[in-house]
Design a protein around this motif. Structure first.
Motif, PDB file in Angstrom:
ATOM      1  N   SER A   1       2.921  14.111  -9.081  1.00 18.60           N
ATOM      2  CA  SER A   1       3.125  14.823  -7.730  1.00 18.60           C
ATOM      3  C   SER A   1       1.780  14.800  -7.011  1.00 18.60           C
ATOM      4  N   ARG A   2       1.892  14.648  -5.833  1.00 18.35           N
ATOM      5  CA  ARG A   2       0.550  15.311  -5.000  1.00 18.35           C
ATOM      6  C   ARG A   2       0.250  16.691  -5.508  1.00 18.35           C
ATOM      7  N   LEU A   3      -1.040  17.063  -5.894  1.00 16.99           N
ATOM      8  CA  LEU A   3      -1.289  18.385  -6.272  1.00 16.99           C
ATOM      9  C   LEU A   3      -1.709  19.154  -5.137  1.00 16.99           C
TER      10      LEU A   3
ATOM     11  N   LEU B   1       1.183  16.185 -17.034  1.00 17.18           N
ATOM     12  CA  LEU B   1       1.030  15.999 -15.549  1.00 17.18           C
ATOM     13  C   LEU B   1       0.294  14.718 -15.127  1.00 17.18           C
ATOM     14  N   LEU B   2       0.750  14.172 -14.084  1.00 17.63           N
ATOM     15  CA  LEU B   2      -0.081  12.981 -13.486  1.00 17.63           C
ATOM     16  C   LEU B   2       0.002  13.328 -11.959  1.00 17.63           C
ATOM     17  N   GLY B   3      -1.222  13.288 -11.412  1.00 13.65           N
ATOM     18  CA  GLY B   3      -1.259  13.690 -10.061  1.00 13.65           C
ATOM     19  C   GLY B   3      -2.756  13.792  -9.480  1.00 13.65           C
TER      20      GLY B   3
ATOM     21  N   ILE C   1      -5.617  13.254 -14.109  1.00 17.36           N
ATOM     22  CA  ILE C   1      -5.914  12.993 -12.498  1.00 17.36           C
ATOM     23  C   ILE C   1      -5.925  11.660 -12.186  1.00 17.36           C
ATOM     24  N   GLY C   2      -5.031  11.455 -10.993  1.00 14.93           N
ATOM     25  CA  GLY C   2      -5.297   9.994 -10.553  1.00 14.93           C
ATOM     26  C   GLY C   2      -3.975   9.656 -10.006  1.00 14.93           C
ATOM     27  N   TYR C   3      -3.800   8.257  -9.799  1.00 17.95           N
ATOM     28  CA  TYR C   3      -2.649   7.549  -9.287  1.00 17.95           C
ATOM     29  C   TYR C   3      -2.442   6.409 -10.256  1.00 17.95           C
ATOM     30  N   ASP C   4      -1.088   6.601 -10.884  1.00 16.05           N
ATOM     31  CA  ASP C   4      -0.948   5.448 -11.680  1.00 16.05           C
ATOM     32  C   ASP C   4       0.581   5.155 -11.825  1.00 16.05           C
ATOM     33  N   GLU C   5       0.899   3.954 -11.373  1.00 13.73           N
ATOM     34  CA  GLU C   5       2.305   3.756 -11.112  1.00 13.73           C
ATOM     35  C   GLU C   5       3.179   3.251 -12.375  1.00 13.73           C
TER      36      GLU C   5
ATOM     37  N   LEU D   1      15.048  11.951  -8.082  1.00 18.34           N
ATOM     38  CA  LEU D   1      16.056  10.866  -8.078  1.00 18.34           C
ATOM     39  C   LEU D   1      15.446   9.992  -9.264  1.00 18.34           C
ATOM     40  N   TYR D   2      14.301   9.469  -9.318  1.00 17.98           N
ATOM     41  CA  TYR D   2      13.955   8.684 -10.588  1.00 17.98           C
ATOM     42  C   TYR D   2      14.248   9.384 -11.616  1.00 17.98           C
ATOM     43  N   GLY D   3      14.089  10.880 -11.995  1.00 16.61           N
ATOM     44  CA  GLY D   3      14.590  11.579 -12.848  1.00 16.61           C
ATOM     45  C   GLY D   3      15.821  11.487 -13.200  1.00 16.61           C
TER      46      GLY D   3
ATOM     47  N   GLY E   1      12.210  13.888  -1.262  1.00 16.14           N
ATOM     48  CA  GLY E   1      11.667  13.873  -2.476  1.00 16.14           C
ATOM     49  C   GLY E   1      12.449  12.472  -3.189  1.00 16.14           C
ATOM     50  N   LEU E   2      11.630  11.943  -3.816  1.00 19.86           N
ATOM     51  CA  LEU E   2      11.780  10.778  -4.602  1.00 19.86           C
ATOM     52  C   LEU E   2      11.855  11.000  -6.377  1.00 19.86           C
ATOM     53  N   THR E   3      10.894  11.762  -6.642  1.00 24.45           N
ATOM     54  CA  THR E   3      10.565  11.858  -8.155  1.00 24.45           C
ATOM     55  C   THR E   3      11.650  12.470  -8.784  1.00 24.45           C
TER      56      THR E   3
ATOM     57  N   VAL F   1       0.794  -1.135   0.182  1.00 22.84           N
ATOM     58  CA  VAL F   1      -0.041   0.130  -0.111  1.00 22.84           C
ATOM     59  C   VAL F   1       0.980   1.266  -0.041  1.00 22.84           C
ATOM     60  N   LYS F   2       0.587   2.161  -0.792  1.00 20.26           N
ATOM     61  CA  LYS F   2       1.304   3.311  -1.042  1.00 20.26           C
ATOM     62  C   LYS F   2       0.463   4.498  -1.287  1.00 20.26           C
ATOM     63  N   THR F   3       0.873   5.726  -0.497  1.00 19.61           N
ATOM     64  CA  THR F   3       0.230   7.210  -0.802  1.00 19.61           C
ATOM     65  C   THR F   3       1.657   8.099  -1.178  1.00 19.61           C
ATOM     66  N   GLY F   4       2.619   7.520  -0.808  1.00 22.55           N
ATOM     67  CA  GLY F   4       3.806   8.530  -0.863  1.00 22.55           C
ATOM     68  C   GLY F   4       5.200   7.845  -0.717  1.00 22.55           C
ATOM     69  N   GLY F   5       6.044   8.637  -0.561  1.00 20.86           N
ATOM     70  CA  GLY F   5       7.451   8.238  -0.337  1.00 20.86           C
ATOM     71  C   GLY F   5       7.878   7.324   0.744  1.00 20.86           C
ATOM     72  N   LEU F   6       6.978   7.568   1.921  1.00 20.88           N
ATOM     73  CA  LEU F   6       7.068   6.508   3.157  1.00 20.88           C
ATOM     74  C   LEU F   6       7.367   5.271   2.640  1.00 20.88           C
ATOM     75  N   ALA F   7       6.180   5.038   1.648  1.00 19.40           N
ATOM     76  CA  ALA F   7       5.832   3.525   1.400  1.00 19.40           C
ATOM     77  C   ALA F   7       7.144   2.863   0.623  1.00 19.40           C
ATOM     78  N   ASP F   8       7.774   3.928  -0.357  1.00 19.70           N
ATOM     79  CA  ASP F   8       8.955   3.422  -0.933  1.00 19.70           C
ATOM     80  C   ASP F   8       9.996   3.102  -0.087  1.00 19.70           C
ATOM     81  N   VAL F   9      10.218   3.869   1.063  1.00 19.35           N
ATOM     82  CA  VAL F   9      11.362   3.723   1.848  1.00 19.35           C
ATOM     83  C   VAL F   9      11.203   2.336   2.510  1.00 19.35           C
TER      84      VAL F   9
ATOM     85  N   GLN G   1       2.364  22.235  -0.688  1.00 17.68           N
ATOM     86  CA  GLN G   1       3.698  21.879  -0.565  1.00 17.68           C
ATOM     87  C   GLN G   1       4.708  21.893  -1.775  1.00 17.68           C
ATOM     88  N   LYS G   2       3.890  21.080  -2.509  1.00 21.23           N
ATOM     89  CA  LYS G   2       4.358  20.866  -3.844  1.00 21.23           C
ATOM     90  C   LYS G   2       4.545  22.049  -4.956  1.00 21.23           C
ATOM     91  N   GLY G   3       4.221  22.986  -4.406  1.00 17.92           N
ATOM     92  CA  GLY G   3       4.371  24.484  -5.240  1.00 17.92           C
ATOM     93  C   GLY G   3       3.509  24.582  -6.599  1.00 17.92           C
TER      94      GLY G   3
HETATM   95  P1  ADP Z   1       5.811  12.542  -1.063  1.00 13.84           P
HETATM   96  O1  ADP Z   1       5.996  11.529  -0.259  1.00 13.84           O
HETATM   97  O2  ADP Z   1       5.754  14.086  -0.335  1.00 13.84           O
HETATM   98  O3  ADP Z   1       4.544  12.584  -2.038  1.00 13.84           O
HETATM   99  P2  ADP Z   1       7.957  11.914  -2.770  1.00 13.84           P
HETATM  100  O4  ADP Z   1       8.573  12.567  -4.006  1.00 13.84           O
HETATM  101  O5  ADP Z   1       8.992  11.628  -1.718  1.00 13.84           O
HETATM  102  O6  ADP Z   1       6.765  12.942  -2.271  1.00 13.84           O
HETATM  103  O7  ADP Z   1       7.113  10.420  -3.139  1.00 13.84           O
HETATM  104  C1  ADP Z   1       6.327  10.412  -3.995  1.00 13.84           C
HETATM  105  C2  ADP Z   1       6.150   8.942  -4.675  1.00 13.84           C
HETATM  106  O8  ADP Z   1       4.767   8.675  -5.111  1.00 13.84           O
HETATM  107  C3  ADP Z   1       6.991   8.754  -5.687  1.00 13.84           C
HETATM  108  O9  ADP Z   1       7.423   7.320  -5.932  1.00 13.84           O
HETATM  109  C4  ADP Z   1       5.969   9.161  -6.823  1.00 13.84           C
HETATM  110  O10 ADP Z   1       6.747   8.715  -8.219  1.00 13.84           O
HETATM  111  C5  ADP Z   1       4.797   8.520  -6.465  1.00 13.84           C
HETATM  112  N1  ADP Z   1       3.696   9.340  -7.089  1.00 13.84           N
HETATM  113  C6  ADP Z   1       3.209  10.709  -6.609  1.00 13.84           C
HETATM  114  N2  ADP Z   1       1.937  10.962  -7.213  1.00 13.84           N
HETATM  115  C7  ADP Z   1       1.781   9.916  -8.182  1.00 13.84           C
HETATM  116  C8  ADP Z   1       0.755   9.440  -9.016  1.00 13.84           C
HETATM  117  N3  ADP Z   1      -0.293  10.274  -9.279  1.00 13.84           N
HETATM  118  N4  ADP Z   1       0.745   8.576  -9.774  1.00 13.84           N
HETATM  119  C9  ADP Z   1       1.799   7.536  -9.488  1.00 13.84           C
HETATM  120  N5  ADP Z   1       2.772   7.770  -8.713  1.00 13.84           N
HETATM  121  C10 ADP Z   1       2.828   8.924  -7.952  1.00 13.84           C
END
Ligand code: ADP
Length: 485
Positions: free
Chosen positions: A303-305, A330-332, A357-361, A388-390, A384-386, A16-24, A308-310
């Motif tokens: 990004s989360r829209l 833009l995806l977010g 608009i949405g979340y799509d890995e 680093l992926y970039g 920030g992870l995006t 389960v993932k909503t943000g970078g915490l899950a990646d870590v 914080q994310k500007g």
């Molecule tokens: P935060 O944890 O503050 O949202 P991070 O850059 O640390 O920001 O991590 C965001 C993670 O969520 C990254 O792995 C990024 O690719 C992913 N992510 C953010 N928004 C989306 C989205 N709409 N669809 C897919 N992945 C997303």
């Protein structure tokens, strides 16, 4: 000696993932295994967890975990060792981990995550037969009450285990009304400035920061920034008071998930020596977002829209971005008003701005593999992870100079270009003029083909694996365990 660590996280990839915490949380176990640290991760039993890994082996039962029956199930996912807190009254709900399907926070989040932390403290303290740990590592406010329970209400006759807390984002503190205090199962002595009390209420993150043996956050720059009111958001006093226990350890990225040479989501795989192959990904992305085909830079945002994310400032800069020949994919998802404004901008600039608009890995991978530059204009960014992926994908990061963005991107200023070390573009402030200038600078660099290629290659060759960070966490754990010994 192998250390046994209980990692406590409310989300972890791939469950389960909503943000970078899950990646870590998902990447730490493998990163630490190389340093003789054996990590078991405790996660809540959300429906998605059961669907992904099935039931597991029953290890322990709580007839009443802060008032609710709960069970502990052991399971494995690949190499990851998992403990799942199965408490249907708290976690068997559809929606996000913290919010209902409409995106509204669950009103009993304090109860859900206090119970989660209580369970973690029981497990770490030795209440579960056959499971013992040398240290407990908790993440963010959702797990932050664990050190407070260990300190103020430990398992009777249990082990005195050291704890460390990682702050992935100071903006989320788990702050609740004082009225919940009697229901937390803590003694009166915990109700103090040195305990769980925070500005007259109960502060989960605050309680963890006060009670843990060490505090880490996810970049050295952010570890410094949170000493100020602007970034500390009310908790800067604790950071300052405990500053000799505060460490900044950068996140790494998981090369099994994020490697352009083997990424199954991409139309074409490539490496630093084979950048021409990226063109196919770019064309596929243009098609997917309904964008014009041309030779100008294709900016992406994943990004989360949110503020914080500007993203509000980015909205202001869109006409400029299009005006200089740029395009944006833009995806977010996030704030409803920001989502709407981006959709309106896409309508205003057909062929130039595409919005999903949405979340799509999978799409996020395709965007890193096909975009020219990724925009990350955050007002604050713990790591920030995006970006680093970039860097890893040759999608050049354009970032604000804050937190982990400052620590991971080398600005293409004349000195860095002359030394051949630049990896991206930084801006000093998150304002219209600063972002507009960063976008223009990006377009100018993009037009100088050799220089651009060098930027991409420098980023792709940089090392953002977990090697160094895994070693830093392992060293901290050993120091804390020896301190107790
Ligand atoms: P935060 O944890 O503050 O949202 P991070 O850059 O640390 O920001 O991590 C965001 C993670 O969520 C990254 O792995 C990024 O690719 C992913 N992510 C953010 N928004 C989306 C989205 N709409 N669809 C897919 N992945 C997303």
């Amino acid at each position: 000696m192998t250390l046994k660590v209980l990692s406590v996280a409310s989300e972890a990839v791939p469950l389960v993932k909503t943000g970078g915490l899950a990646d870590v949380a998902g990447a730490l176990p493998a990163a630490l295994a190389r340093h003789k640290v054996d990590v078991t991760t405790l996660v809540p039993g959300y429906p998605a967890v059961g669907r992904a890994i099935g039931k597991g082996k029953l290890l322990h039962k709580w007839p009443s975990l802060l008032g609710e029956p709960a069970r502990l199930l052991a399971n494995k996912l690949g190499e990851q060792q998992l403990l799942v807190l199965d408490a249907p009254a708290l976690f068997a709900r559809e929606g996000g981990p913290y919010s209902d399907p409409s995106g509204k926070d669950w009103p009993d989040n304090w109860h859900r995550f206090a119970a989660f932390a209580r369970a973690a403290a029981d497990i770490a303290g030795g209440a579960v037969k056959g499971r013992s740990f040398d240290l407990v590592h908790v993440h963010d406010w959702q797990a932050a009450m664990t050190p407070a329970y260990l300190r103020f209400a430990p398992v009777k006759g249990g082990r005195d285990v050291p704890s460390t807390i990682t702050i992935h984002n100071m903006a989320f503190q788990g702050y609740y009304d004082a009225a919940i205090f009697p229901q937390l199962g803590l003694p009166k002595s915990a109700w103090s400035m040195d305990g769980v009390e925070s500005y007259g209420g109960v502060g989960f993150l605050k309680a963890g920061m006060q009670s843990a043996d060490a505090i880490t956050t996810v970049s050295p720059t952010y570890a410094g920034e949170i000493r100020s009111a602007e970034f500390g958001m009310g908790l800067e006093g604790i950071v300052l008071a405990r500053s000799n226990r505060v460490h900044g350890i950068l996140n790494g990225i998981d090369p099994a998930e994020w490697n352009p040479a083997s990424d199954p989501h991409l139309a074409a795989n490539y490496g630093a020596g084979k950048l021409a192959a990226r063109k196919r990904n770019k064309r596929a992305l243009e098609l997917e977002f309904g964008l014009d085909k041309d030779d100008g830079p294709l900016f992406v945002v994943i990004s989360r829209l949110t503020w914080q994310k500007g993203m509000d400032v980015l909205l202001e800069v869109l006409d400029h971005l299009v005006g200089i020949g740029g395009r944006l994919a833009l995806l977010g998802s996030g704030d409803a008003a920001i989502e709407k404004d981006f959709q309106a901008a896409a309508k205003r600039h057909p062929g130039r701005i595409g919005v999903r608009i949405g979340y799509d890995e999978a799409l996020s991978h395709r965007m890193q593999g096909g975009g020219d530059a990724i925009l990350v204009p955050s007002r604050f960014e713990p790591c920030g992870l995006t970006q680093l992926y970039g860097l890893a994908y040759g999608c050049v990061p354009v970032v604000s100079r804050t937190g982990g963005l400052a620590d991971t991107v080398i600005d293409a200023n004349p000195a860095a270009l002359a030394a051949g070390v630049a990896t991206g573009i930084q801006m000093n402030a998150v304002t219209f003029p600063a972002l507009a200038m960063a976008v223009s600078r990006t377009a100018e660099l993009y037009a100088r083909i050799d220089q651009w290629k060098r930027l991409q290659q420098n980023g792709m060759k940089a090392d953002f694996s977990w090697d160094a960070s895994g070693a830093a966490y392992a060293a901290l754990y050993r120091q804390l365990v020896e301190g107790r010994g």
